[in-house]
Design an enzyme around this catalytic site. Structure first.
Site: not given
Length: 695
Positions: A448, A516
């Protein structure tokens, strides 16, 4: 036959692929000049397209403008520059001098020098299928400041009109497709954030404003770069349009000198004659065959623990989730954030990559053993490029982050960016990642990167601007090194969702986290924009809980699964709390996905009905003798009758058998009239149809 031909009498090169041809030449002043890009032509016909350089007819309008292969700043060149240089004595103009060229079967290198200064320029061309890869290499014997170094200038033919296709977005709303007439002058798509970015993506497609999903000529350019970038389209009053693209941004320079060459990232170009659908399938084939590190592997069904636990992580809680996931048929269990020391919220802990013994008393080993014992692979979330100020790492090495003297250190998500251009930071990152993977038998990293650059300085470094490029190259190199050290390791690239999706990261990541936002309706549009360039086999898509944490919307579980099954299926909900009926349905749909997975991940995508309204949208994947159709009705209005869905990519001479009810269909009828969908009534209705060609 594909290959490269040099037409010596015309000082021209012709690069031929299966269905397209590209040609360039040297003009009278040795300037590399575009000749042709379009449908396949014999090399012998290219001289018919070569005209002499035309003289200026006044002092303001250049009839040859916009034809340079790498538009260089200087002299009477006023086109958007792809190359801007400043030599040590202040001279800025470039004057080309051809030196030589060399070729292999698919790689052309053309070598130039400046007519006075000790600067060497090499233009690279390489066909990968019908995609032409281009990049530029600069080398110098004395220091040269490079203000701009794009990978290539792409010259389009004169068309009746020009229309641009591109994607825009933001966090949780990435890859929204837009098509708009190309304005006159310069239009720039870019990221100045140090990452690919949520707000745009480094590709653009151009057509004459008449192309559809199934018909028309489409030209596309995509950049293989995961840092700051820009693509500039330039349309002149005389009608010509070019696309210039590369890494970097305004105000950031590169330095070339002894032992310091500069190699730009690949800019890939594609011409197709079958509309946007054919363009998408050609890009997908290129990514699968020439970009992805393990394109023939089937990506596993994964479970990710984040939405179930957040930072409230415990060994027993993860064991329970793993047992429930295995019972659903999950093949990869991913432990997300919260496993390391001090990480009880996003305010602290990043940088201190040591297992939290309060949560995992005996380390990660027992959990990894449980996961492997359940027949699943083990994955873990990491964010190597970040540090919280509240961490032991930052307290020991505050100089490791991007910063400027006498300026605040801006925090986003309570974190700062580590400077991976520094060798000590790179080695630190490799050391702990290598131990994490090697000591624990980690099979998968969710990598990430949750904030862009700010205060991108490097105090004490003579060339601080190089961090913009070197950081990205270091991230790529670290991924490559880890994969070499651990051949079984697989990586998913993530940046707050879809902030790092590009051809550069896909060369070392097996899949990307698309957004997301897991809301099924929003995902139909996000995945539609994503699919313009990138294949489903690299698109991670999760089924999460109701109501969705981004939109607050509740959508039936079957619909959520069917949307996620159009990519690499993942589950991210709190499955311990799912009722028995939901668990039974999930097991059924995971099994269905495993059956159709080869078709979805390796097949050719046909976007039958795009998600342009709230009616029915449909996708079709074709692979070998199998076809899979996804159909989704978002909302039902006025009891409108259902229309048959016309399929594509089938053999009209064969019949196709429905794998669920055994009915057979004529391929010719499916192509000409269509397939009755039989969707359930009401809103959020969806269906997966499986067809097999009858032998």
């Amino acid at each position: 036959m594909a290959g490269i031909r040099f037409l010596e009498d015309h000082r021209a090169w012709v690069l031929t692929a299966a269905s397209s041809t590209y040609a360039l030449r040297l003009d009278e002043d040795d300037v590399p000049t575009h000749v042709y890009w379009g449908p396949r032509l014999p090399a012998e016909d290219i001289p018919d397209l070569i005209g002499k350089t035309l003289p200026w007819w006044d002092g303001f309008n250049d009839p040859d403008e916009g034809r340079d292969e790498l538009a260089a700043d200087g002299g009477t060149k006023y086109w958007t520059p792809a190359l801007q240089l400043r030599f040590a004595d202040g001279t800025r103009a470039l004057e080309w001098r051809y030196q030589a060229h060399d070729t292999t079967q698919d790689h052309l290198k053309i070598h130039f020098a400046d007519r006075h200064y000790p600067l060497r320029i090499t233009l690279h061309y390489r066909h990968r299928g019908d995609v032409l890869e281009r990049w530029t290499e600069l080398a110098a014997e004395t220091d040269v400041e490079v203000v701009r170094a794009d990978s290539a200038t792409w010259v389009l033919p004169l068309l009746e009109d020009y229309r641009l296709s591109h994607v825009t977005g933001r966090w949780a709303a990435e890859t929204q497709l837009h098509r708009t007439s190309a304005p006159h002058g310069e239009t720039t798509f870019a990221s100045r954030r140090g990452i690919t970015g949520h707000h745009a993506n480094p590709w653009v497609m151009v057509d004459d404003a008449t192309a559809t999903e199934r018909h028309g000529e489409v030209y596309g350019v995509a950049l293989a770069w995961s840092g700051s970038w820009r693509l500039t389209t330039t349309r002149s009053s005389t009608g010509r349009l070019t696309v210039s693209g590369g890494f970097g941004q305004d105000g950031v320079t590169h330095r070339v000198g002894p032992g310091k060459p500069l190699v730009t990232p690949v800019a890939a170009g594609l011409y197709t004659a079958g509309g946007f659908g054919a363009a998408g399938r050609a890009w997908h084939a290129y990514v699968r065959e020439h970009v992805l590190p393990h394109p023939r592997e089937l990506r596993p069904v994964l479970y990710n623990s984040w939405e179930a636990t957040g930072f409230d992580v415990s060994e027993q809680g993860q064991r329970t989730l793993a047992e429930r996931a295995a019972a659903l048929g999950v093949e990869l269990f991913v432990l997300d954030d919260g496993w390391f020391r001090g990480r009880t919220s996003d305010h602290a802990g990043l940088g201190d990559w040591h297992v939290d013994r309060a949560r995992f008393p005996d380390g990660l080993g027992p959990l990894v053993d449980v996961v492997h014992g359940l027949g699943m692979k083990f994955g873990i979330w990491v964010e190597p490029e970040m540090v919280n100020p509240d961490s032991d790492l930052y307290r020991a090495h505050p100089d490791w982050v991007l910063h400027h003297p006498h300026r605040r250190r801006s925090e986003l998500r309570n974190q700062l960016v580590l400077n991976f251009a520094r060798p000590d930071v790179r080695e630190w990152a490799h050391d702990w990642l290598d131990r994490l993977v090697g000591d624990h038998g980690v099979d998968f990293l969710k990598w990430d990167m949750n904030r862009p650059f700010s205060e991108a300085g490097w105090p004490g470094e003579a060339d601080p601007d190089r961090l913009w490029v070197e950081h990205t190259r270091a991230v790529h190199a670290l991924m490559d090194r880890l994969r070499e050290d651990h051949p079984g390791l697989r990586i998913e690239a993530c940046s707050g969702g879809g902030g790092r999706i590009d051809l550069g990261v896909l060369a070392r990541a097996d899949q990307v986290w698309t957004s997301d936002n897991t809301d099924a309706l929003d995902r139909l549009r996000i995945q539609h924009g994503y699919s313009q360039l990138y294949p489903a086999g690299a698109m991670s898509a999760w089924v999460t809980d109701n109501p969705n944490f981004v939109t607050g919307r509740s959508v039936p579980l079957r619909f959520r699964f069917h949307v996620a099954m159009a990519g690499v299926l993942g589950i991210g909900g709190d499955i311990v709390r799912w009722p028995g009926d939901d668990l039974a349905l999930a097991r059924e749909l995971v099994a269905l996905y495993k059956d159709i997975r080869p078709v979805v991940q390796h097949g050719a995508l046909h976007r039958l009905r795009p998600p342009v309204d709230d009616g029915v949208t449909a996708l079709q994947y074709v692979h070998e003798d199998r076809t899979v159709v996804f159909a989704y009705r978002q909302a039902s209005h006025f009891n409108a009758p259902e229309r048959p869905l016309r399929l594509e990519g089938l053999d009209p001479a064969h019949r196709y058998v429905d794998s669920d009810d055994g009915t057979t269909h004529s391929g010719a009828v499916l192509l000409a009239r269509g397939l009755p969908l039989g969707l359930p009534t009401g809103d959020f209705a969806s269906k997966v149809l499986r067809l097999r060609r009858k032998i």
